[in-house]
Design a protein around this motif. Structure first.
Motif, PDB file in Angstrom:
ATOM      1  N   LYS A 472      -7.175  -7.756 -15.168  1.00  0.00           N
ATOM      2  CA  LYS A 472      -6.611  -6.527 -15.526  1.00  0.00           C
ATOM      3  C   LYS A 472      -5.616  -6.322 -14.786  1.00  0.00           C
ATOM      4  N   PRO A 473      -4.472  -5.661 -15.012  1.00  0.00           N
ATOM      5  CA  PRO A 473      -3.476  -5.239 -14.151  1.00  0.00           C
ATOM      6  C   PRO A 473      -4.031  -4.338 -13.083  1.00  0.00           C
ATOM      7  N   MET A 474      -3.412  -4.276 -12.012  1.00  0.00           N
ATOM      8  CA  MET A 474      -4.036  -3.535 -10.694  1.00  0.00           C
ATOM      9  C   MET A 474      -2.985  -2.504 -10.397  1.00  0.00           C
ATOM     10  N   ILE A 475      -3.648  -1.295 -10.358  1.00  0.00           N
ATOM     11  CA  ILE A 475      -2.928  -0.142  -9.730  1.00  0.00           C
ATOM     12  C   ILE A 475      -3.204  -0.274  -8.450  1.00  0.00           C
ATOM     13  N   LEU A 476      -1.992  -0.216  -7.616  1.00  0.00           N
ATOM     14  CA  LEU A 476      -2.342  -0.282  -5.914  1.00  0.00           C
ATOM     15  C   LEU A 476      -1.882   0.802  -5.421  1.00  0.00           C
ATOM     16  N   ALA A 477      -2.534   1.547  -4.408  1.00  0.00           N
ATOM     17  CA  ALA A 477      -2.162   2.544  -3.488  1.00  0.00           C
ATOM     18  C   ALA A 477      -2.389   1.976  -2.161  1.00  0.00           C
ATOM     19  N   LEU A 478      -1.338   1.943  -1.361  1.00  0.00           N
ATOM     20  CA  LEU A 478      -1.208   1.617  -0.024  1.00  0.00           C
ATOM     21  C   LEU A 478      -1.180   3.015   1.122  1.00  0.00           C
ATOM     22  N   ALA A 479      -2.142   3.482   1.779  1.00  0.00           N
ATOM     23  CA  ALA A 479      -2.033   4.659   2.563  1.00  0.00           C
ATOM     24  C   ALA A 479      -3.175   4.820   3.367  1.00  0.00           C
ATOM     25  N   ARG A 480      -3.043   5.336   4.509  1.00  0.00           N
ATOM     26  CA  ARG A 480      -4.224   5.811   5.363  1.00  0.00           C
ATOM     27  C   ARG A 480      -4.960   6.742   4.777  1.00  0.00           C
ATOM     28  N   LEU A 503      -7.882  -0.552 -19.090  1.00  0.00           N
ATOM     29  CA  LEU A 503      -7.056  -1.230 -19.063  1.00  0.00           C
ATOM     30  C   LEU A 503      -6.636  -1.822 -17.792  1.00  0.00           C
ATOM     31  N   ALA A 504      -6.971  -1.243 -16.842  1.00  0.00           N
ATOM     32  CA  ALA A 504      -6.790  -1.646 -15.325  1.00  0.00           C
ATOM     33  C   ALA A 504      -7.610  -1.416 -14.254  1.00  0.00           C
ATOM     34  N   GLY A 541     -16.966  -2.244  -9.731  1.00  0.00           N
ATOM     35  CA  GLY A 541     -16.561  -3.253 -10.543  1.00  0.00           C
ATOM     36  C   GLY A 541     -15.203  -2.845 -10.664  1.00  0.00           C
ATOM     37  N   GLN A 542     -14.462  -1.789 -10.737  1.00  0.00           N
ATOM     38  CA  GLN A 542     -13.107  -1.426 -11.107  1.00  0.00           C
ATOM     39  C   GLN A 542     -12.188  -1.063  -9.838  1.00  0.00           C
ATOM     40  N   GLY A 566       0.828  -5.235 -12.827  1.00  0.00           N
ATOM     41  CA  GLY A 566       0.278  -3.800 -12.356  1.00  0.00           C
ATOM     42  C   GLY A 566       1.424  -2.713 -11.787  1.00  0.00           C
ATOM     43  N   VAL A 567       0.873  -1.692 -11.139  1.00  0.00           N
ATOM     44  CA  VAL A 567       1.812  -0.815 -10.920  1.00  0.00           C
ATOM     45  C   VAL A 567       1.608  -0.329  -9.333  1.00  0.00           C
ATOM     46  N   PHE A 568       2.580   0.162  -8.659  1.00  0.00           N
ATOM     47  CA  PHE A 568       2.297   0.734  -7.368  1.00  0.00           C
ATOM     48  C   PHE A 568       2.207   2.249  -7.433  1.00  0.00           C
ATOM     49  N   ILE A 569       1.543   3.076  -6.857  1.00  0.00           N
ATOM     50  CA  ILE A 569       1.576   4.508  -6.937  1.00  0.00           C
ATOM     51  C   ILE A 569       1.445   5.159  -5.562  1.00  0.00           C
ATOM     52  N   ASN A 570       2.316   6.094  -5.279  1.00  0.00           N
ATOM     53  CA  ASN A 570       2.065   6.802  -4.052  1.00  0.00           C
ATOM     54  C   ASN A 570       2.072   8.390  -4.460  1.00  0.00           C
ATOM     55  N   PRO A 571       0.774   8.837  -4.502  1.00  0.00           N
ATOM     56  CA  PRO A 571       0.511  10.127  -5.037  1.00  0.00           C
ATOM     57  C   PRO A 571       0.364  11.177  -3.929  1.00  0.00           C
TER      58      PRO A 571
END
Length: 1040
Positions: A472-480, A503-504, A541-542, A566-571
């Motif tokens: 599945k597409p991976m939603i990626l968040a990279l933050a401390r 979906l992801a 598992g998700q 996938g999509v990269f997210i910075n929230p």
């Protein structure tokens, strides 16, 4: 806020405790509060406004207590803390509202007065008080983007004739070119990487000959030996970057200047008292390098820096002083701003302003940033938000007034002495050469077992093991794991949107950890909240949340997300810039990002995703679902990002950077255009040949002691000057001055210059007494104690004071002192520099006009004078009980570069910092000094001061600052602190001070220890009646 799941049980307990409020024996604390509802206060006042970490810790202790009575007591104490925090918050809000209202009135008054002085009719672009989305600099004249290799080549060809020398300064942290220890401590972070990569990239640009990144030399057993190396060359990332015209000293280098505590690595807050020491060391290095480059590519003439670029407040403060000492343009990048941090800390309500200042030296930092604004030609920011929301907090920058001034400049209309630095948004660059966007699908991830193309990076397996369906597409968040990064809201949005979950997958890269208990309380609280949410929504598992990754794994993580489409997210609640968004786009990842801060600017350029409200879970989930579900939209965003990403490359950044620099009005020491005199010291005190060869200095003789006598016969002055120039020309051709006519020889002798260059060491008398008698007595004692050295010419004397040259002459006459006892006179608090004339027929003093050209930058002139007169009138109206004039402009004491006011009642005059603030708000850049026991105010150019005059002597004549002893008292004029720091030696005479010390020095909102090091080996204290020679021997300037 994150980590508040414990609140439910906490509130229940508080309510349990709160039930007995109607009992006959409630505690006095609760009784006094009447209908106080602890739960409402906690939710409304604490959770929404404070970091609850300490309260949570107390709650854990409370629930672990077995005794019900002790447990209730603990909870009641917590109720009191909640009430107290709420009260502090309200008090802060009230003070903040008052401060903002006062600041708004001051700004509006300043604008009105400024626009009243600028009496020209305004254009439509100048009208209006609302800064719209249009740049505050007026209509944008965008620099052309580099859209192709061809256009870059064209631009590069245009720059080939340049031989630019650039200096970058970043003082704190550990800086080296390779294997940077990012994250080692709070001082070694993103700024370190930024300045190193900027220096490296600039060094590879056409037209740039050399780039020096100056930082602190750290020779400490606590850090690697490489930080103690004096120089380090920064090799370009790619061999193609090397210029065709490499020279002996060309390229980019890290240069480490020793200053501060020896053999000790200290945090940036402790470096402030040592800034002057760095300035002197850097000035020495830059002068040497300028001469070296001049010999290599400058035809023998020094190549001065085209600009000096300071990074952060400490380097900005140092760069401002260097810019003034060398007369070269300054650039500033704030990175993180003190006023913004102060406001955030005050809002938290955990520390008072005094405690914040003690911990972070925040007021010293803010003053460094204000001085940087005074001096900077250009301020570089990453985002528009930094300009509109952060820099506008400073006295020295007003977006509305800046817009008006910019419009007037475009119309070629006078700004009446007002200046505002140009705010330029240039996003940080990145290296994209090593990035190859992935075009495959997850179906290809397993590869062909018989013919595997390459092994997957280990980090892929570390992440994929969390997923039950890894395709599945991976939603990626990279933050401390920080509450500001808003990760918990992202997990909630993902967990509550079933279509998105189907979906992801979600990958959370939250730094590195060994155990949750070993993390900081804030980080552990966020992580625990994430784990509880995963359990709450049954996201096993998700969601992936690996414990470890290396910095070198980050590109592979981006590639994995891109490979999965996938999509990269910075929230984040607010993101100052968002470098991870650019990194993700470079790997082909569309983005979903917060609409608060830098991502708005990034999205405007890249157009590769969607912006969302970080507080709106539904908005976040809908944006993610839209990108994941709509493959055409995903492909379009990916393509847009890859197409436009070059605009965030280092070549693009440097091209914009250099285009701005080359548009600056050139500034460098003016005498270099007239002579190329050798600034090295003579071999012996009797060697005066070099002094005669330097006669081309632009000088004017003073007959009556007044350096600004406009009645001097201009024609005869020009005739004298032409004859001096003729004499110099003859000397340069090898003619003997003894064969000249008497007039020519007389002129040459009168200009023989200067004796101060031939001295082995220099004594500067900068004593600020209350009365003339005490000053004379101390001056005479110093002169008499060095009688032997005076006789053989090895010591020279400089008198440094707030007096005018006429007052100095009267002072010398009253004390029966010969002017020839002194080599130079720093007058009017440092705005004028005079030397002793050797020809008594021509008058006792000669003024250095080149010094005026050196310090006149941003001098307000008549516009400043009018504003000061208006200020004096307002003081007289408010503070005077009768018609008595408390503050009066002293025309007879004022000069072209010093407006002097006499003060009859010093206690009735506002502190110097208030006057300085008023002038900054009106965009008038100057140096305000209260002197002579508060009875006089000198307003001089912002780059002028008594210490800067001494640095000028070093730059102009090569006088070694380390062989200079400055005599000062225990206090003095408001520029006193500047005389104590640096490489020169200082002798503090005990008992010498002005009685208005406390009143005068309310100009500082920070202690003197934030400016002057108490442990300096260059400072000795001696009683005023002690042997002066002993003090100089301690400083190793004299020998037995």
């Amino acid at each position: 806020m994150a980590g508040n799941d414990w609140v439910n049980s906490y509130l229940e307990a508080i309510l349990d405790v709160g039930q007995p409020l109607d009992d006959a024996r409630p505690s006095l604390l609760l009784r006094e509060r009447g209908r106080f509802t602890p739960s409402r206060y906690f939710v409304e006042e604490v959770i929404t406004g404070f970091d609850e970490t300490d309260l949570h810790r107390s709650w854990v202790k409370a629930v672990a207590t077995r005794s019900p009575q002790e447990r209730n007591t603990r909870l009641e104490n917590m109720c009191w803390r909640i009430w107290n925090l709420a009260r502090q918050k309200k008090q802060h809000e009230e003070k903040e509202a008052q401060r903002l209202a006062k600041r708004r009135l001051e700004r509006e008054r300043g604008r009105r007065e400024a626009t009243a002085d600028m009496s020209e009719e305004f254009s439509e672009g100048e009208k209006g008080d609302i800064v719209s989305d249009v740049s505050s600099h007026g209509p944008k004249s965008r620099l052309p983007r580099i859209n192709s290799a061809e256009s870059m080549e064209i631009w590069a060809n245009q720059q080939k004739g340049n031989k630019l020398y650039l200096v970058l300064i970043s003082l704190h942290g550990l800086i080296r070119g390779e294997n940077m220890e990012l994250g080692r401590d709070s001082d070694t972070g993103g700024q370190v990487k930024y300045v190193v990569e900027l220096a490296r990239a600039l060094g590879s640009m056409p037209g740039v000959y050399r780039v020096d990144l100056l930082t602190r030399q750290v020779s400490s057993p606590d850090v690697d030996w490489s930080y103690g190396e004096p120089t380090e060359m920064l090799t370009p990332r790619n061999s193609e970057d090397l210029s065709d015209e490499m020279g002996e000293s060309s390229g980019a280098y890290i240069v480490r200047i020793p200053f501060g505590p020896k053999e000790e690595y200290v945090p940036k807050e402790l470096l402030w008292p040592h800034i002057a020491e760095f300035v002197d060391g850097a000035m020495n290095y830059i002068m040497q390098m300028s001469n070296v480059l001049g010999e290599q590519v400058g035809g023998g003439k020094p190549i001065w820096p085209s600009a000096i670029h300071g990074h952060y407040a400490d380097a900005g403060d140092a760069t401002a002083l260097l810019s003034g000492a060398l007369n070269v343009p300054m650039i500033l990048t704030g990175h993180s701003l003190g006023r913004d941090k102060l406001e955030q800390l005050l809002k938290q309500g955990r520390l008072s302003k005094e405690e914040i200042n003690s911990t972070y030296k925040i007021m010293r930092r803010i003053e460094g940033e204000e001085l940087s604004l005074d001096v900077s030609e250009m301020v570089i920011t990453s985002t528009r938000q930094e300009i509109d929301e952060q820099w506008k907090l400073y006295d020295g920058f007003d977006p509305i007034l800046e817009r008006k001034l910019r419009a007037r400049i475009k119309r070629n209309v006078s700004c009446y002495g007002r200046f505002m630095p140009r705010m330029v948004k240039i996003p940080p660059g990145m290296e994209f050469n090593h990035i190859v966007p992935h075009d495959g699908d997850m179906e290809d991830a397993d590869g062909n077992e018989e013919h595997p193309t390459s092994r997957d990076p280990p980090i892929w397996a570390e992440i994929m093991r969390f997923f039950s369906n890894s395709r599945k597409p991976m939603i990626l968040a990279l933050a401390r794991p920080d509450p500001k990064k808003n990760i918990t809201t992202l997990v909630k949005a993902f967990g509550e949107c079933r279509p998105l979950r189907e979906l992801a997958n979600l990958a959370l890269i939250m730094g590195n950890r060994d155990g949750i208990d070993e993390m900081s309380s804030t980080s552990s609280s966020v992580l625990l909240s994430v784990l509880k949410l995963i359990d709450k929504y049954d996201l096993y598992g998700q969601v992936a949340y690996p414990k470890h990754h290396k910095q070198s794994d980050v590109p592979d993580i981006y590639r994995l997300a891109a490979k999965s489409k996938g999509v990269f997210i910075n929230p984040a609640v607010i993101e100052p810039f968002g470098l991870t968004l650019i990194e993700a786009a470079a790997h082909g990842l569309p983005m979903v990002a917060t609409k608060n801060g830098g991502p708005v600017d990034i999205h405007r350029v890249l157009d590769n995703g969607l912006l969302v409200d970080p507080h709106d879970q539904q908005s976040i989930s809908e944006a993610l679902l839209k990108l994941v579900a709509d493959k055409h939209l995903w492909a379009k965003c990916r393509q847009n990002g890859l197409k436009n990403i070059h605009q965030f490359s280092w070549p693009e950044h440097c091209k914009t950077y250099l285009s701005r620099i080359t548009s600056f009005k050139p500034r460098h020491p003016q005498w270099q255009s007239d002579d190329g005199g050798d600034n090295s010291e003579p071999e012996s005190p009797s060697d005066s040949l070099r002094d005669i060869q330097d006669i081309s200095l632009n000088l004017r003789f003073s007959f009556d002691g007044s350096g600004n006598d406009s009645s001097m016969n201009q024609e005869s002055s020009m005739d004298r000057k032409s004859k001096i120039e003729a004499a110099v020309l003859n000397l340069s051709k090898g003619k003997d001055s003894r064969k000249m006519g008497s007039l020519e020889r007389s002129e040459v002798n009168s200009g023989k210059f200067p004796a101060v260059r031939r001295r082995k060491f220099i004594v500067v008398i900068a004593l600020d007494f209350d009365g003339e008698k005490d000053t004379l007595e101390a001056t005479r004692r110093i002169l008499e104690s060095l009688e032997k050295e005076r006789a053989d010419g090895s010591v020279g004397f400089i008198l440094s004071t707030s007096l005018t040259i006429s007052e100095i002459q009267s002072f010398l006459v009253s004390g029966s002192l010969d002017p020839n006892e002194f080599d130079a006179f720093v007058c009017n608090s440092g705005s004028d520099l005079y030397y002793t004339s050797l020809n008594s027929d021509e008058g006792p003093f000669v003024v250095d006009f080149y010094y005026h050209s050196h310090v006149e930058y941003r001098w307000g002139g008549e516009g400043l004078r009018k504003t000061l007169i208006r200020w004096a009138s307002s003081v007289n109206e408010k503070r005077s009980d009768n018609d008595e004039q408390i503050v009066t402009l002293a025309e007879h004491l004022s000069t072209d570069y010093c407006y002097t006011f006499t003060v009859k009642k010093p206690a009735a005059v506002p502190p110097v910092r208030e006057l300085r603030k008023l002038l900054r708000i009106q965009a008038l850049r100057c140096h305000v000094i209260y002197s002579q026991n508060g009875s006089r105010i000198n307003v001089i150019p912002v780059l002028a001061s008594r210490i800067q005059a001494l640095r000028y002597l070093f730059v102009r004549w090569g006088i070694d600052l380390a062989k200079m002893a400055v005599f000062v008292g225990e206090s003095g004029d408001t520029d006193y602190e500047g005389l104590l720091g640096g490489l020169h030696k200082s002798v503090v005479l005990k008992g010498v001070s002005c009685s208005a010390d406390n009143t005068l020095h309310t100009n500082r909102s920070y202690p003197l220890t934030d400016v002057i090091s108490s442990e300096s080996n260059n400072v000795v204290h001696a009683p005023v009646d002690s042997d002066i020679r002993d003090a100089l021997m301690k400083l190793e300037l004299l020998k037995d």
